[in-house]
Design an enzyme around this catalytic site. Structure first.
Site, PDB file in Angstrom:
ATOM      1  CB  SER A 591      -2.215 -14.632 -10.720  1.00  0.00           C
ATOM      2  OG  SER A 591      -0.967 -14.504 -10.067  1.00  0.00           O
ATOM      3  CG  ASP A 666       3.454 -19.096 -14.598  1.00  0.00           C
ATOM      4  OD1 ASP A 666       4.246 -18.234 -14.190  1.00  0.00           O
ATOM      5  OD2 ASP A 666       2.241 -19.096 -14.311  1.00  0.00           O
ATOM      6  CG  HIS A 698       1.776 -15.445 -14.124  1.00  0.00           C
ATOM      7  ND1 HIS A 698       1.373 -16.625 -13.515  1.00  0.00           N
ATOM      8  CD2 HIS A 698       1.182 -14.445 -13.418  1.00  0.00           C
ATOM      9  CE1 HIS A 698       0.588 -16.339 -12.488  1.00  0.00           C
ATOM     10  NE2 HIS A 698       0.444 -15.037 -12.416  1.00  0.00           N
TER      11      HIS A 698
END
Length: 722
Positions: A591, A666, A698
């Site tokens: 991320s 995602d 995600h």
């Protein structure tokens, strides 16, 4: 510039053979090697007793001062199931464990939620009588249920609100367009501390709720590959600099059926946060934050008409304002409330009256309030958990509302989770630190005497060959800010050898990877890689959590720049060690950490030879408005910052081996980021590896996470360790 602050060796001294973690244990090890504890522990209401679940979750136990803290059973799963089936005969239940989430209401009764085959229920259970004494029912179609004091229940059916009242179902909203979303907690993408979309007043007669209109937000495709023919599912994804959702707050009156839209005004693209009912129900308070996220108005509105009454206070900043907490009213005093803000440097508490007058600053030193626990029995003091030791520790504090005097109720260095008994005389304290796996005790507030309830042994002793770990302090790139770091030494460490390095990085806001807790906050995969022969290093750079607002402000409009500079100070620290192979340094992150990984691989290509970037942000113009514009402003306002931090035009600078991983569904960091980066690498003639997890969003979760960690480890072993 740098110093060691804490050091410990996890491995026990047992002479018999110990093993390394398996790749499966990088995911499942937290369960297998969990230190002894008391699950779901809490104070029993109006007592000096602590309740918790048995290790098999079948029995509710109690330890009480009256029995010298001896363990005694209070209720069983069989008791609860029998009471449930006796009280509710029109439904079927499967009770696998005693309820985890219980809320003590009296000394003998607690509330909990259960799901039947036909309906959902909130029940009150008497542990002495072994009976269900009250039942509140709502449809099993319902989601995000909110319970009122008078028995009403508001719940969601798709994008509409229903209320169950006296057995009847009321259709509060009936919007056919799915882009009109009512009552959901997924408003403003759950930024600004938003965790709900509906609020009952204290009487249970009026329901305030978000109405989110996202018809103007573009559709974004998310492909489901599991169907015979792949199916597209559009989501609403408001990208930075583009059209945002428009949100209003509506109040529904259950007696009249009338709806009132609160007059929060223009422009429509604003963020409504901190929704709080005044205890009398006459007024409702809302934090109105502008699209630019640098000007907050905390407003008071008439609940009957929706009319604006007054602005109680405002916060303006050259960087950003980030409200995170609803008001907490002082019990038995509807004219006073506690407001939390980091506007003055650290997230702390301030006492206001409902006319907007600041009565008292309740902050203490540079302590960041992490969790407000509530008031003492006399409602004169507030208990809360807050930071200590430059964010490494978390302690229990108590502040006197009238004087503002603060007392620290826990003292051992470490990460504490604690609560105070109703009468204020005892603290239930649980903590760990780098040498203590888990310790639970009851502390007498007056005498400071502690009675130990649980003292866990090292769960790895004689089983796992745990590497040595140290917490370190490193000075940031500004030359003056101490940063917290963690170094895990390779298994069977030999100081005369040289080892490759895996830098594990996140670096973004609202996250902290290094703590004075068991294992130093490190994950099982970190220790696994150390066992495989890597120096594993992590640094919480400026911009990470628990250090105050100024610690983050330096990153405004230039995400990644100062963060990378700090991470390179960590690399300097590593390179100063004779056992570090400076030619074999790699980096892994997910991320924001994927953004940092890719940024480091490109901007410091002579240092980092291998990288694994999971779910990476590649260009902030592809990220959503609420988070992205807070730190970067709009692309139209900050073209230089967006250009400087974008990685698309810098793919030509990549030298090392980079593996990019993305969840194909995602909805947070959309796949467009990595796809465009791969295209940029192709055009630049750069080889890059790419892997998709087709059925994940995600994060890669469940058993597939084992596959993920095996892939990451293999990539480092093949391209860095050889």
């Amino acid at each position: 510039m740098k110093k060691f602050t804490l050091c410990f060796l996890l491995a026990g001294s047992a002479a018999f053979a110990q093993q390394n973690f398996t790749i499966e244990e990088t995911v499942m090890g937290g369960r297998k090697y969990a230190p002894t504890t008391q699950t779901a522990q809490q104070w029993r209401k109006n007592s000096k007793s602590v309740t918790y679940l048995s290790s098999d979750f079948s029995t509710l136990f109690e330890k009480s001062a009256a029995t010298s803290w001896k363990e005694t059973p209070l209720a069983t799963k069989a008791d609860f199931e029998a009471a449930l089936k006796s009280k509710i005969t029109t439904d079927e239940f499967t009770v696998r464990t005693f309820p985890f989430a219980i809320d003590w209401k009296t000394a003998n009764t607690f509330e909990t939620e259960v799901a039947g085959k036909k309906n959902n229920y909130k029940v009150t259970y008497d542990v002495v009588a072994k009976q269900i004494t009250n039942v509140v029912t709502y449809s099993n179609e319902g989601a995000q249920a909110k319970f009122a004091s008078n028995g009403n229940v508001a719940w969601l059916k798709d994008n509409n609100i229903r209320i169950t009242s006296n057995g009847n179902i009321i259709e509060v909203t009936n919007d056919q367009n799915p882009a009109i979303v009512n009552g959901s907690d997924y408003v403003h993408r759950q930024e600004f501390g938003i965790d709900r979309g509906m609020w009952w007043n204290e009487a249970g007669t009026q329901l305030a709720y978000y109405r989110k209109d996202e018809t103007m937000v573009g559709n974004y495709p998310i492909i489901n590959w599991n169907e015979r023919e792949a199916v597209n599912k559009d989501i609403k994804y408001p990208m930075a600099g583009m059209k945002s959702e428009e949100v209003t707050l509506v109040i529904y009156d259950t007696k009249t059926g009338n709806k009132v839209t609160v007059q929060t005004g223009e422009p429509k693209e604003q963020f409504l946060t901190m929704v709080s009912w005044e205890p009398t129900g006459k007024y409702i308070f809302i934090g109105v934050l502008n699209r630019e996220q640098n000007h907050l108005k905390f407003n008071k509105y008439n609940a009957a008409t929706g009319a604006f009454v007054k602005t109680l206070f405002e916060e303006k900043a050259s960087t950003w304002v980030e409200p995170q907490h609803a008001l907490t009213f002082v019990p038995n005093n509807p004219s006073q409330f506690i407001y939390q803000t980091d506007f003055y440097g650290f997230n702390q508490m301030y006492l206001y009256n409902t006319d907007g007058k600041l009565l008292k600053n309740l902050g203490y030193k540079d302590v960041v309030v992490k969790e407000l626990l509530g008031f003492d029995a006399k409602n004169t003091k507030i208990n809360y958990l807050g930071t200590a030791n430059n964010g490494l520790d978390k302690q229990l504090y108590q502040v006197d509302i009238k004087s503002g005097k603060t007392v620290q109720l826990t003292s051992v260095s470490g990460m504490h989770t604690a609560s105070v008994s109703d009468d204020g005389t005892m603290v239930l304290d649980q903590y760990s630190n780098v040498t203590t796996p888990n310790e639970i005790s009851v502390i007498d507030v007056k005498s400071k005497k502690a009675t130990t309830l649980v003292k866990a042994d090292n769960p790895f002793t004689g089983k796992i060959n745990m590497p040595k770990m140290e917490l370190v302090t490193i000075t940031s790139a500004d030359g003056k800010t101490p940063l917290n770091g963690r170094i895990i030494y390779p298994g069977n460490f030999d100081a005369t050898k040289k080892y490759p390095v895996m830098l594990y990085v996140y670096g973004g806001s609202h996250a902290q990877l290094v703590n004075n807790r068991w294992m130093g906050g490190g994950g099982y995969f970190d220790y696994y890689m150390a066992q495989q022969g890597y120096v594993v290093f992590t640094l919480d750079n400026r911009g990470s959590d628990s250090r105050g607002k100024k610690f983050c402000d330096v990153n405004h409009r230039n995400l990644g720049v100062n963060e990378m500079a700090d991470q390179m100070k960590g690399i300097e620290f590593l390179k100063s060690k004779s056992f570090v192979d400076a030619d074999k340094i790699g980096v892994f992150g997910w991320s924001f950490g994927g953004f940092m990984t890719t940024s480091l691989m490109i901007n410091h290509s002579d240092v980092f030879k291998v990288g694994v970037a999971g779910g990476p942000v590649i260009d902030w113009k592809y990220y959503e408005i609420m988070y992205g514009e807070r730190y970067m402003d709009m692309p139209q306002e900050n073209p230089e910052g967006y250009a400087k931090t974008s990685l698309l035009d810098k793919a030509k600078d990549l030298k090392g081996r980079l593996l990019v991983i993305h969840g194909a569904q995602d909805p947070v960091v959309v796949q467009q980021h990595s796809m465009n980066f791969i295209e940029a690498c192709i055009k630049a003639g750069k080889q890059v590896d790419y892997f998709l997890y087709p059925n994940h969003e995600h994060n890669v979760s469940g058993k597939d996470r084992i596959h993920l960690y095996a892939k990451v480890a293999d990539y480092f072993n093949v391209h860095l360790k050889k």
